[in-house]
Design an enzyme around this catalytic site. Structure first.
Site, PDB file in Angstrom:
ATOM      1  N   ARG A 125       0.582  -1.100  -0.097  1.00  0.00           N
ATOM      2  CA  ARG A 125      -0.195  -0.359  -0.252  1.00  0.00           C
ATOM      3  C   ARG A 125       0.379   1.442  -0.132  1.00  0.00           C
ATOM      4  O   ARG A 125       0.254   2.760  -0.652  1.00  0.00           O
ATOM      5  CB  ARG A 125      -1.088   0.009   1.077  1.00  0.00           C
ATOM      6  CG  ARG A 125      -1.665   1.511   1.195  1.00  0.00           C
ATOM      7  CD  ARG A 125      -3.250   1.045   1.973  1.00  0.00           C
ATOM      8  NE  ARG A 125      -4.845   1.175   1.363  1.00  0.00           N
ATOM      9  CZ  ARG A 125      -5.695   1.203   1.476  1.00  0.00           C
ATOM     10  NH1 ARG A 125      -5.996   0.246   1.964  1.00  0.00           N
ATOM     11  NH2 ARG A 125      -6.512   1.495   1.089  1.00  0.00           N
ATOM     12  N   PHE A 139      -9.243   1.287  -3.180  1.00  0.00           N
ATOM     13  CA  PHE A 139      -9.770   0.392  -1.760  1.00  0.00           C
ATOM     14  C   PHE A 139     -10.365   1.238  -0.639  1.00  0.00           C
ATOM     15  O   PHE A 139     -10.106   2.364  -0.565  1.00  0.00           O
ATOM     16  CB  PHE A 139      -8.614  -0.695  -2.056  1.00  0.00           C
ATOM     17  CG  PHE A 139      -7.720  -1.041  -2.547  1.00  0.00           C
ATOM     18  CD1 PHE A 139      -7.854  -2.315  -2.178  1.00  0.00           C
ATOM     19  CD2 PHE A 139      -6.866  -0.472  -3.067  1.00  0.00           C
ATOM     20  CE1 PHE A 139      -7.612  -3.852  -3.857  1.00  0.00           C
ATOM     21  CE2 PHE A 139      -6.084  -1.471  -4.466  1.00  0.00           C
ATOM     22  CZ  PHE A 139      -6.938  -3.142  -4.875  1.00  0.00           C
ATOM     23  N   HIS A 140     -10.619   0.134   0.012  1.00  0.00           N
ATOM     24  CA  HIS A 140     -11.522   0.761   1.273  1.00  0.00           C
ATOM     25  C   HIS A 140     -10.254   1.018   2.291  1.00  0.00           C
ATOM     26  O   HIS A 140      -8.574   0.478   1.887  1.00  0.00           O
ATOM     27  CB  HIS A 140     -12.160   0.088   2.171  1.00  0.00           C
ATOM     28  CG  HIS A 140     -13.084   0.275   3.496  1.00  0.00           C
ATOM     29  ND1 HIS A 140     -12.430   0.281   4.711  1.00  0.00           N
ATOM     30  CD2 HIS A 140     -13.733   0.714   3.603  1.00  0.00           C
ATOM     31  CE1 HIS A 140     -12.886   0.445   5.895  1.00  0.00           C
ATOM     32  NE2 HIS A 140     -14.037   1.171   4.719  1.00  0.00           N
ATOM     33  N   TYR A 141      -9.903   2.295   3.258  1.00  0.00           N
ATOM     34  CA  TYR A 141      -8.851   2.524   4.434  1.00  0.00           C
ATOM     35  C   TYR A 141      -8.510   0.876   4.580  1.00  0.00           C
ATOM     36  O   TYR A 141      -7.534   1.473   5.562  1.00  0.00           O
ATOM     37  CB  TYR A 141      -8.872   3.663   4.870  1.00  0.00           C
ATOM     38  CG  TYR A 141     -10.480   3.359   5.764  1.00  0.00           C
ATOM     39  CD1 TYR A 141      -9.921   2.471   6.943  1.00  0.00           C
ATOM     40  CD2 TYR A 141     -11.765   3.988   5.626  1.00  0.00           C
ATOM     41  CE1 TYR A 141     -10.809   2.869   8.264  1.00  0.00           C
ATOM     42  CE2 TYR A 141     -12.809   4.070   6.462  1.00  0.00           C
ATOM     43  CZ  TYR A 141     -12.484   3.209   8.031  1.00  0.00           C
ATOM     44  OH  TYR A 141     -13.392   3.115   8.709  1.00  0.00           O
ATOM     45  N   ARG A 142      -9.181  -0.320   5.141  1.00  0.00           N
ATOM     46  CA  ARG A 142      -9.279  -0.623   6.239  1.00  0.00           C
ATOM     47  C   ARG A 142      -7.840  -2.285   5.428  1.00  0.00           C
ATOM     48  O   ARG A 142      -8.001  -2.015   3.865  1.00  0.00           O
ATOM     49  CB  ARG A 142     -10.226  -2.074   6.399  1.00  0.00           C
ATOM     50  CG  ARG A 142     -11.058  -0.670   7.844  1.00  0.00           C
ATOM     51  CD  ARG A 142     -11.781  -1.434   7.785  1.00  0.00           C
ATOM     52  NE  ARG A 142     -12.870  -0.649   9.185  1.00  0.00           N
ATOM     53  CZ  ARG A 142     -13.833  -0.804   9.398  1.00  0.00           C
ATOM     54  NH1 ARG A 142     -14.932  -1.472   8.619  1.00  0.00           N
ATOM     55  NH2 ARG A 142     -14.664  -0.654  10.572  1.00  0.00           N
TER      56      ARG A 142
END
Length: 206
Positions: A125, A139-142
């Protein structure tokens, strides 16, 4: 390489907000400010990991000057796998790879829904935020990081930890499939199954 469809022996993957996007990169080193992405691959699974669809796999072109800066481990590993030759032969840029991967993933999951899934995925990431920032925002932040379970299992259940042997292929697509297999292993051997809900009872709210 082109994207690979789901095998004929399994159902097609249906677009769903609970689908999981798995990703792996190979890089010239560990520092996103000074090193570059040289390979990227994605796989999409359903939420229970039973159905998987492979996306495109890209060797990203980098200059000979960039490749020459790699340390001995990277030169040896990526030379042995053939990746360095693929990088030199490639004409694909980071931006082109990111655009094609995002278009592929949009067939299976909406933007902002899937966590980024993989092993030590925060490292991937970091590189994506540096060199493919628009794709990173898909993407989702998780994150769903299998290495979290690996580290817990190593400390709490070392016998189970030793039961999964990695092949250490260090190619993006192979590493993704190994991460998925590793999560399946921990689900079966390490994670505590959810208690069954008796008839007439409702599951507790999340």
């Amino acid at each position: 390489m082109t994207d690979t469809a789901a095998s004929a022996s399994q159902p097609a993957l249906v677009r769903n907000e609970l689908n999981l996007v798995w990703l792996d990169m190979e890089m010239t080193g560990l520092d996103p400010d000074n090193d570059r992405i040289i390979e990227i691959a994605v796989v999409v699974t359903n939420s229970t990991l039973d159905i998987a669809v492979e996306g495109p796999v890209f060797a990203i072109h980098q200059s000979d000057e960039t490749l020459a800066k790699m340390d001995d481990w990277n030169k040896s590993t990526h030379g042995r796998s053939g990746l360095i030759d693929r990088v030199r032969a490639s004409t694909v840029t980071e931006a082109e790879a990111a655009a094609q991967l995002q278009a592929f993933l949009a067939q299976y999951v909406s933007p902002g829904k899937s966590p980024m899934c993989g092993n030590s995925i925060c490292q991937d990431r970091r590189f994506m935020a540096r060199w493919m920032p628009e794709f990173e925002r898909f993407f989702h932040y998780r994150n769903l990081d299998v290495s979290t379970l690996k580290e817990l299992c190593r400390r709490w259940q070392p016998a189970i930890y030793k039961g999964f042997q990695k092949r250490a292929m260090h190619t993006a697509l192979a590493d993704i499939h190994e991460s998925i297999d590793e999560l399946k292993y921990y689900r079966e051997h390490f994670l505590i199954p959810a208690a069954s809900v008796s008839a007439g009872e409702s599951a507790p709210a999340a």
